[in-house]
Design a protein around this motif. Structure first.
Motif, PDB file in Angstrom:
ATOM      1  N   ASP A  35       0.807  -1.233   0.000  1.00 33.60           N
ATOM      2  CA  ASP A  35       0.000   0.000   0.000  1.00 33.60           C
ATOM      3  C   ASP A  35       0.833   1.274   0.000  1.00 33.60           C
ATOM      4  O   ASP A  35       0.507   2.228   0.705  1.00 33.60           O
ATOM      5  CB  ASP A  35      -0.948   0.017   1.199  1.00 33.60           C
ATOM      6  CG  ASP A  35      -1.884  -1.180   1.208  1.00 33.60           C
ATOM      7  OD1 ASP A  35      -2.244  -1.647   0.118  1.00 33.60           O
ATOM      8  OD2 ASP A  35      -2.244  -1.634   2.306  1.00 33.60           O
ATOM      9  N   ASP A  36       1.899   1.318  -0.768  1.00 34.24           N
ATOM     10  CA  ASP A  36       2.761   2.506  -0.838  1.00 34.24           C
ATOM     11  C   ASP A  36       3.177   2.990   0.553  1.00 34.24           C
ATOM     12  O   ASP A  36       3.131   4.182   0.854  1.00 34.24           O
ATOM     13  CB  ASP A  36       2.071   3.645  -1.599  1.00 34.24           C
ATOM     14  CG  ASP A  36       1.877   3.294  -3.063  1.00 34.24           C
ATOM     15  OD1 ASP A  36       2.662   2.484  -3.578  1.00 34.24           O
ATOM     16  OD2 ASP A  36       0.941   3.828  -3.686  1.00 34.24           O
ATOM     17  N   LEU A  37       3.593   2.079   1.400  1.00 29.29           N
ATOM     18  CA  LEU A  37       4.011   2.409   2.751  1.00 29.29           C
ATOM     19  C   LEU A  37       5.522   2.559   2.782  1.00 29.29           C
ATOM     20  O   LEU A  37       6.258   1.622   2.532  1.00 29.29           O
ATOM     21  CB  LEU A  37       3.573   1.317   3.737  1.00 29.29           C
ATOM     22  CG  LEU A  37       3.998   1.515   5.188  1.00 29.29           C
ATOM     23  CD1 LEU A  37       3.370   2.783   5.765  1.00 29.29           C
ATOM     24  CD2 LEU A  37       3.621   0.312   6.023  1.00 29.29           C
ATOM     25  N   TYR A  38       5.974   3.790   3.047  1.00 24.63           N
ATOM     26  CA  TYR A  38       7.399   4.101   3.142  1.00 24.63           C
ATOM     27  C   TYR A  38       7.639   4.742   4.505  1.00 24.63           C
ATOM     28  O   TYR A  38       6.881   5.599   4.935  1.00 24.63           O
ATOM     29  CB  TYR A  38       7.837   5.062   2.027  1.00 24.63           C
ATOM     30  CG  TYR A  38       7.419   4.588   0.672  1.00 24.63           C
ATOM     31  CD1 TYR A  38       8.065   3.521   0.078  1.00 24.63           C
ATOM     32  CD2 TYR A  38       6.375   5.201  -0.016  1.00 24.63           C
ATOM     33  CE1 TYR A  38       7.677   3.067  -1.171  1.00 24.63           C
ATOM     34  CE2 TYR A  38       5.995   4.750  -1.252  1.00 24.63           C
ATOM     35  CZ  TYR A  38       6.640   3.686  -1.832  1.00 24.63           C
ATOM     36  OH  TYR A  38       6.257   3.227  -3.050  1.00 24.63           O
ATOM     37  N   THR A  39       8.688   4.304   5.176  1.00 27.45           N
ATOM     38  CA  THR A  39       9.018   4.884   6.473  1.00 27.45           C
ATOM     39  C   THR A  39      10.376   5.563   6.382  1.00 27.45           C
ATOM     40  O   THR A  39      11.249   5.136   5.630  1.00 27.45           O
ATOM     41  CB  THR A  39       9.038   3.818   7.584  1.00 27.45           C
ATOM     42  OG1 THR A  39       9.943   2.774   7.213  1.00 27.45           O
ATOM     43  CG2 THR A  39       7.663   3.251   7.830  1.00 27.45           C
ATOM     44  N   TYR A  40      10.536   6.615   7.159  1.00 23.86           N
ATOM     45  CA  TYR A  40      11.759   7.417   7.175  1.00 23.86           C
ATOM     46  C   TYR A  40      12.428   7.233   8.538  1.00 23.86           C
ATOM     47  O   TYR A  40      11.779   7.356   9.573  1.00 23.86           O
ATOM     48  CB  TYR A  40      11.439   8.890   6.930  1.00 23.86           C
ATOM     49  CG  TYR A  40      10.768   9.117   5.600  1.00 23.86           C
ATOM     50  CD1 TYR A  40      11.519   9.379   4.463  1.00 23.86           C
ATOM     51  CD2 TYR A  40       9.388   9.042   5.477  1.00 23.86           C
ATOM     52  CE1 TYR A  40      10.907   9.569   3.230  1.00 23.86           C
ATOM     53  CE2 TYR A  40       8.771   9.224   4.259  1.00 23.86           C
ATOM     54  CZ  TYR A  40       9.532   9.486   3.144  1.00 23.86           C
ATOM     55  OH  TYR A  40       8.935   9.658   1.924  1.00 23.86           O
ATOM     56  N   HIS A  41      13.729   6.960   8.503  1.00 22.74           N
ATOM     57  CA  HIS A  41      14.478   6.712   9.732  1.00 22.74           C
ATOM     58  C   HIS A  41      15.706   7.625   9.737  1.00 22.74           C
ATOM     59  O   HIS A  41      16.448   7.658   8.762  1.00 22.74           O
ATOM     60  CB  HIS A  41      14.924   5.255   9.801  1.00 22.74           C
ATOM     61  CG  HIS A  41      13.780   4.290   9.680  1.00 22.74           C
ATOM     62  ND1 HIS A  41      13.139   3.774  10.765  1.00 22.74           N
ATOM     63  CD2 HIS A  41      13.159   3.766   8.594  1.00 22.74           C
ATOM     64  CE1 HIS A  41      12.178   2.969  10.363  1.00 22.74           C
ATOM     65  NE2 HIS A  41      12.171   2.944   9.049  1.00 22.74           N
ATOM     66  N   PRO A  93      10.381   4.851  13.170  1.00 21.01           N
ATOM     67  CA  PRO A  93      10.234   5.742  12.022  1.00 21.01           C
ATOM     68  C   PRO A  93       9.806   7.152  12.431  1.00 21.01           C
ATOM     69  O   PRO A  93       9.192   7.366  13.471  1.00 21.01           O
ATOM     70  CB  PRO A  93       9.146   5.067  11.182  1.00 21.01           C
ATOM     71  CG  PRO A  93       8.393   4.215  12.134  1.00 21.01           C
ATOM     72  CD  PRO A  93       9.344   3.827  13.221  1.00 21.01           C
ATOM     73  N   VAL A  94      10.169   8.094  11.569  1.00 24.08           N
ATOM     74  CA  VAL A  94       9.798   9.500  11.752  1.00 24.08           C
ATOM     75  C   VAL A  94       8.844   9.856  10.617  1.00 24.08           C
ATOM     76  O   VAL A  94       9.125   9.549   9.458  1.00 24.08           O
ATOM     77  CB  VAL A  94      11.059  10.402  11.686  1.00 24.08           C
ATOM     78  CG1 VAL A  94      10.682  11.861  11.753  1.00 24.08           C
ATOM     79  CG2 VAL A  94      12.021  10.040  12.785  1.00 24.08           C
ATOM     80  N   PRO A  95       7.703  10.490  10.908  1.00 23.89           N
ATOM     81  CA  PRO A  95       6.813  10.907   9.813  1.00 23.89           C
ATOM     82  C   PRO A  95       7.526  11.898   8.894  1.00 23.89           C
ATOM     83  O   PRO A  95       8.377  12.676   9.334  1.00 23.89           O
ATOM     84  CB  PRO A  95       5.641  11.580  10.536  1.00 23.89           C
ATOM     85  CG  PRO A  95       5.754  11.172  11.962  1.00 23.89           C
ATOM     86  CD  PRO A  95       7.174  10.812  12.217  1.00 23.89           C
ATOM     87  N   PHE A  96       7.177  11.859   7.608  1.00 27.50           N
ATOM     88  CA  PHE A  96       7.854  12.736   6.647  1.00 27.50           C
ATOM     89  C   PHE A  96       7.719  14.204   7.038  1.00 27.50           C
ATOM     90  O   PHE A  96       8.629  15.000   6.799  1.00 27.50           O
ATOM     91  CB  PHE A  96       7.314  12.506   5.236  1.00 27.50           C
ATOM     92  CG  PHE A  96       7.998  13.370   4.218  1.00 27.50           C
ATOM     93  CD1 PHE A  96       9.291  13.087   3.815  1.00 27.50           C
ATOM     94  CD2 PHE A  96       7.379  14.493   3.694  1.00 27.50           C
ATOM     95  CE1 PHE A  96       9.945  13.876   2.898  1.00 27.50           C
ATOM     96  CE2 PHE A  96       8.026  15.292   2.775  1.00 27.50           C
ATOM     97  CZ  PHE A  96       9.308  14.989   2.375  1.00 27.50           C
ATOM     98  N   SER A  97       6.613  14.582   7.647  1.00 19.22           N
ATOM     99  CA  SER A  97       6.422  15.987   8.047  1.00 19.22           C
ATOM    100  C   SER A  97       7.431  16.437   9.105  1.00 19.22           C
ATOM    101  O   SER A  97       7.676  17.631   9.258  1.00 19.22           O
ATOM    102  CB  SER A  97       5.001  16.188   8.560  1.00 19.22           C
ATOM    103  OG  SER A  97       4.769  15.343   9.683  1.00 19.22           O
ATOM    104  N   GLN A  98       8.041  15.496   9.833  1.00 22.59           N
ATOM    105  CA  GLN A  98       9.004  15.849  10.875  1.00 22.59           C
ATOM    106  C   GLN A  98      10.460  15.633  10.448  1.00 22.59           C
ATOM    107  O   GLN A  98      11.373  15.970  11.198  1.00 22.59           O
ATOM    108  CB  GLN A  98       8.734  15.026  12.129  1.00 22.59           C
ATOM    109  CG  GLN A  98       7.410  15.337  12.776  1.00 22.59           C
ATOM    110  CD  GLN A  98       7.152  14.452  13.980  1.00 22.59           C
ATOM    111  OE1 GLN A  98       7.990  13.652  14.368  1.00 22.59           O
ATOM    112  NE2 GLN A  98       5.975  14.601  14.567  1.00 22.59           N
ATOM    113  N   VAL A  99      10.682  15.080   9.259  1.00 23.28           N
ATOM    114  CA  VAL A  99      12.048  14.794   8.807  1.00 23.28           C
ATOM    115  C   VAL A  99      12.855  16.082   8.692  1.00 23.28           C
ATOM    116  O   VAL A  99      14.011  16.151   9.133  1.00 23.28           O
ATOM    117  CB  VAL A  99      12.035  14.020   7.468  1.00 23.28           C
ATOM    118  CG1 VAL A  99      13.425  13.936   6.873  1.00 23.28           C
ATOM    119  CG2 VAL A  99      11.467  12.631   7.673  1.00 23.28           C
TER     120      VAL A  99
END
Length: 137
Positions: free
Chosen positions: A68-74, A81-87
């Motif tokens: 489901d187009d799930l990408y996580t940012y670390h 994971p960190v939400p993209f809005s907080q990267v």
């Protein structure tokens, strides 16, 4: 018949062998500490022949979960994971004291380019240098 010893047993400990042992342990730990991988996430990086010798102090990993187009940012290989809005806020905080702020992007080879470009846009807005991590061929 009294038997007497003519030589006494010395109770001194030789320190030269102890210092040799300490130096060998020091060298061992220095070598093994450089082999530690700072990126704790298991990523399949794209292959490349060109490698950059610059070192980045901060890393952003983009993990593809293939659903489901799930990408996580670390950030810095952290497993949470960190939400993209907080990267962007995290990067600004970590790189504010750097003379030449540089961070590297570790992205799975299955991550779409738009996700990588979104992180590169953060670097452009804040005048950061970016290194895209790849695996050697």
């Amino acid at each position: 018949m009294a038997i007497k010893r003519h030589s006494k047993v010395l109770s001194d400990i030789g320190m030269s062998s102890m210092t040799d042992l300490v130096f060998l342990l020091l060298i061992f730990f220095l070598i093994t500490s450089t082999l530690v991988n700072p990126n704790a996430l298991k990523l399949l990086l794209p292959k490349s022949t060109g490698q950059v010798s610059a070192k980045a102090t901060v890393s952003v990993s983009i993990k593809d979960w293939h659903q489901d187009d799930l990408y996580t940012y670390h950030i810095n290989g952290n497993e949470t994971p960190v939400p993209f809005s907080q990267v962007e806020d995290e990067l600004v905080t970590l790189l504010q004291s750097e003379e030449e702020p540089t961070f590297s992007i570790y992205a799975d080879e299955s991550v779409p380019v738009k996700e990588v470009v979104a992180v590169m846009n953060i670097a452009k807005r804040n005048h950061y240098k970016v290194i895209l991590a790849t695996s050697p061929e």
